[in-house]
Design a protein around this motif. Structure first.
Motif, mmCIF file in Angstrom:
data_model
loop_
_atom_site.group_PDB
_atom_site.id
_atom_site.type_symbol
_atom_site.label_atom_id
_atom_site.label_comp_id
_atom_site.label_asym_id
_atom_site.label_seq_id
_atom_site.Cartn_x
_atom_site.Cartn_y
_atom_site.Cartn_z
ATOM 1 N N ALA A 93 0.841 -1.199 0.000
ATOM 2 C CA ALA A 93 0.000 0.000 0.000
ATOM 3 C C ALA A 93 0.878 1.251 0.000
ATOM 4 C CB ALA A 93 -0.922 -0.001 1.213
ATOM 5 N N SER A 94 0.620 2.142 -0.923
ATOM 6 C CA SER A 94 1.485 3.311 -1.099
ATOM 7 C C SER A 94 1.594 4.175 0.154
ATOM 8 C CB SER A 94 0.980 4.158 -2.271
ATOM 9 O OG SER A 94 1.226 3.492 -3.492
ATOM 10 N N SER A 115 5.507 -3.135 -5.130
ATOM 11 C CA SER A 115 4.185 -2.944 -5.732
ATOM 12 C C SER A 115 3.486 -1.626 -5.444
ATOM 13 C CB SER A 115 3.293 -4.106 -5.284
ATOM 14 O OG SER A 115 3.497 -4.372 -3.908
ATOM 15 N N SER A 116 4.124 -0.691 -4.749
ATOM 16 C CA SER A 116 3.474 0.612 -4.523
ATOM 17 C C SER A 116 3.539 1.423 -5.799
ATOM 18 C CB SER A 116 4.167 1.381 -3.396
ATOM 19 O OG SER A 116 3.853 0.802 -2.165
ATOM 20 N N THR A 117 2.394 1.871 -6.275
ATOM 21 C CA THR A 117 2.329 2.516 -7.583
ATOM 22 C C THR A 117 2.185 4.035 -7.524
ATOM 23 O OG1 THR A 117 0.011 1.856 -7.531
ATOM 24 C CG2 THR A 117 1.476 0.523 -8.895
ATOM 25 N N TYR A 165 -2.826 6.164 -2.767
ATOM 26 C CA TYR A 165 -2.972 5.377 -3.994
ATOM 27 C C TYR A 165 -4.324 5.649 -4.656
ATOM 28 C CZ TYR A 165 -4.604 0.979 -6.207
ATOM 29 O OH TYR A 165 -5.172 0.041 -7.010
ATOM 30 N N TYR A 217 -8.927 -0.881 -2.212
ATOM 31 C CA TYR A 217 -8.363 -2.183 -1.846
ATOM 32 C C TYR A 217 -9.483 -3.209 -1.667
ATOM 33 C CZ TYR A 217 -4.021 0.391 -1.014
ATOM 34 O OH TYR A 217 -2.910 1.174 -1.154
ATOM 35 N N ASP A 241 -4.921 -2.398 -9.319
ATOM 36 C CA ASP A 241 -4.232 -3.542 -8.711
ATOM 37 C C ASP A 241 -4.665 -3.829 -7.276
ATOM 38 O OD1 ASP A 241 -3.014 -1.220 -7.808
ATOM 39 O OD2 ASP A 241 -0.969 -1.847 -8.255
ATOM 40 N N LEU A 292 1.052 -9.695 -6.027
ATOM 41 C CA LEU A 292 1.926 -9.305 -4.919
ATOM 42 C C LEU A 292 3.045 -10.308 -4.728
ATOM 43 C CD1 LEU A 292 0.771 -6.782 -3.994
ATOM 44 C CD2 LEU A 292 -1.149 -8.317 -3.909
HETATM 45 N N1 PHE Z 1 -0.489 -0.394 -6.042
HETATM 46 C C1 PHE Z 1 -1.119 -0.438 -4.747
HETATM 47 C C2 PHE Z 1 -0.679 0.787 -3.964
HETATM 48 O O1 PHE Z 1 0.225 1.445 -4.348
HETATM 49 C C3 PHE Z 1 -0.785 -1.695 -4.001
HETATM 50 C C4 PHE Z 1 -1.080 -3.005 -4.680
HETATM 51 C C5 PHE Z 1 -0.262 -3.506 -5.683
HETATM 52 C C6 PHE Z 1 -2.163 -3.763 -4.332
HETATM 53 C C7 PHE Z 1 -0.534 -4.716 -6.349
HETATM 54 C C8 PHE Z 1 -2.442 -4.968 -4.945
HETATM 55 C C9 PHE Z 1 -1.637 -5.434 -5.993
HETATM 56 O O2 PHE Z 1 -1.220 1.130 -2.945
#
Ligand code: PHE
Length: 365
Positions: A93-94, A115-117, A165, A217, A241, A292
């Motif tokens: 989670a970002s 995975s934080s976008t 996010y 989420y 995501d 993830l």
């Molecule tokens: N991209 C989301 C974020 O930055 C996190 C996430 C990535 C969740 C991939 C699920 C799968 O908060």
């Protein structure tokens, strides 16, 4: 005593290189941290079997942030000052990663978020990296899919006001969807942990949208889907995501079936490397890895490869080695880090089916 509890790993010693992970193992994002941890563990196991790095074995110390930014910051400080890790992996989670990045950057300890976008995470400084795409791209992907494939004209947006996010993704999607000739009739919001979304959904229904973008989420999205159907909204939901969790099917039931979200990887990818990862993961953890897990695995492997190349294990040396990552063959796409320390990759669109997702298409930058 209010301190995050260590949940594994081996303390650093002369024969071990210690990495750190901060992740949500409990709370509303629990599947995020657990999947990531599994992916990291698998990568370390493989690397150790292949001889480790610089003659040493790799180990990881994991802390649970309970899905809370304050805990994430505290755990990061602990990894730095107490465990003296060479590098930190996390979080998902970002909002949690933003809190961590602040600490890692100040201490000069490299951090890779799998995975934080949210764009601002890697803007915290030159020690902060990611192996995934960023939300300006992800928002574009769903806007394009909604316009070109689903042919939607008018949509509504429902965002989580407690998530960096969600807020940003909502903005990007809205801007892109309008640029592509679509209309956003209304933007409603909620706060992570809410359980009743009927007021917002009723307001949305009044605008008679063709679809609803819900960049949140899975914990909340599943419930939102059920309540949307309850108030009589039958149109498809779309997301990002943050939907990716097997809990989504459980929470959303048939209400979420037929909806679409953008993601980093699809388990349907026939690529041999991806299928080998899935088979190995299944053998160890018993389920199909989600994005993830795939990104946790990729982040750890990028970290390990950088540690191998680094001239020593100091913060600056490891940072420079990570920054030079190029054409790294990940299971969630090839990783080349740009000058902003982000990976530039394509995204997939998945359709929610009965208990599993279905690959729909790939959209490239
Ligand atoms: N991209 C989301 C974020 O930055 C996190 C996430 C990535 C969740 C991939 C699920 C799968 O908060």
């Amino acid at each position: 005593q209010g301190q995050p509890a260590g949940t594994g790993g081996t303390p650093a010693n002369a024969d071990t290189i210690l990495l750190g992970q901060v992740g949500a193992l409990t709370g509303g994002q629990a599947t995020f941290g657990i999947s990531t941890r599994n992916g990291i563990e698998l990568a370390l196991k493989e690397a150790n079997a292949a001889g480790g790095v610089k003659g040493k074995k790799l180990a990881v110390k994991v802390y649970d942030n309970q899905s809370k930014p304050e805990e994430a910051a505290q755990a990061t400080t602990r990894l730095i000052t107490q465990d003296k890790v060479v590098l930190i992996l996390g979080d998902v989670a970002s909002s949690n990663s933003l809190a961590m990045a602040e600490k890692a950057q100040a201490a000069g300890v490299p951090m890779i978020t799998p995975s934080s976008t949210n764009t601002t995470v890697t803007q915290k400084g030159d020690y902060i990296f990611r192996v995934c795409f960023i939300d300006p791209f992800q928002g574009f992907v769903m806007a394009k899919f909604a316009r070109d494939e689903l042919k939607l004209g008018k949509v509504a947006v429902l965002q989580d006001n407690k998530s960096a996010y969600s807020i940003d993704l909502s903005d990007v999607f809205t801007r892109k969807f309008k640029e592509m000739g679509g209309m956003v009739a209304t933007t409603e919001s909620y706060s992570q942990g809410d359980t009743d979304y009927r007021a917002q959904l009723t307001a949305i229904k009044k605008t008679q949208p063709d679809g609803i973008y819900v960049p949140g989420y899975y914990s909340e999205v599943g419930v939102i889907a059920r309540q949307a159907r309850e108030v009589g909204l039958k149109v498809p939901l779309m997301g990002g995501d943050g939907w990716d969790s097997e809990k989504l099917f459980e929470l959303g039931g048939s209400a979420i079936t037929g909806s679409y979200f953008s993601n980093h990887y699809s388990p349907d990818n026939p690529d041999a490397r991806v299928q080998k990862f899935i088979a190995d993961y299944k053998a160890t953890y018993g389920g199909v890895p989600d994005a993830l897990a795939a990104l946790g695995y990729d982040a750890a492997r990028v970290a390990i490869e950088a540690l191998q190349r680094a001239k020593d294990l100091s913060g600056p040396a490891v940072r420079d080695a990570i920054a030079q990552t190029k054409d790294f063959p990940g299971v969630a796409g090839t990783v080349t880090l740009d000058e902003k320390r982000n990976a530039v990759k394509s995204a997939v669109v998945l359709k929610v089916g009965d208990g599993k997702t279905q690959y729909v298409t790939t959209i490239s930058p």
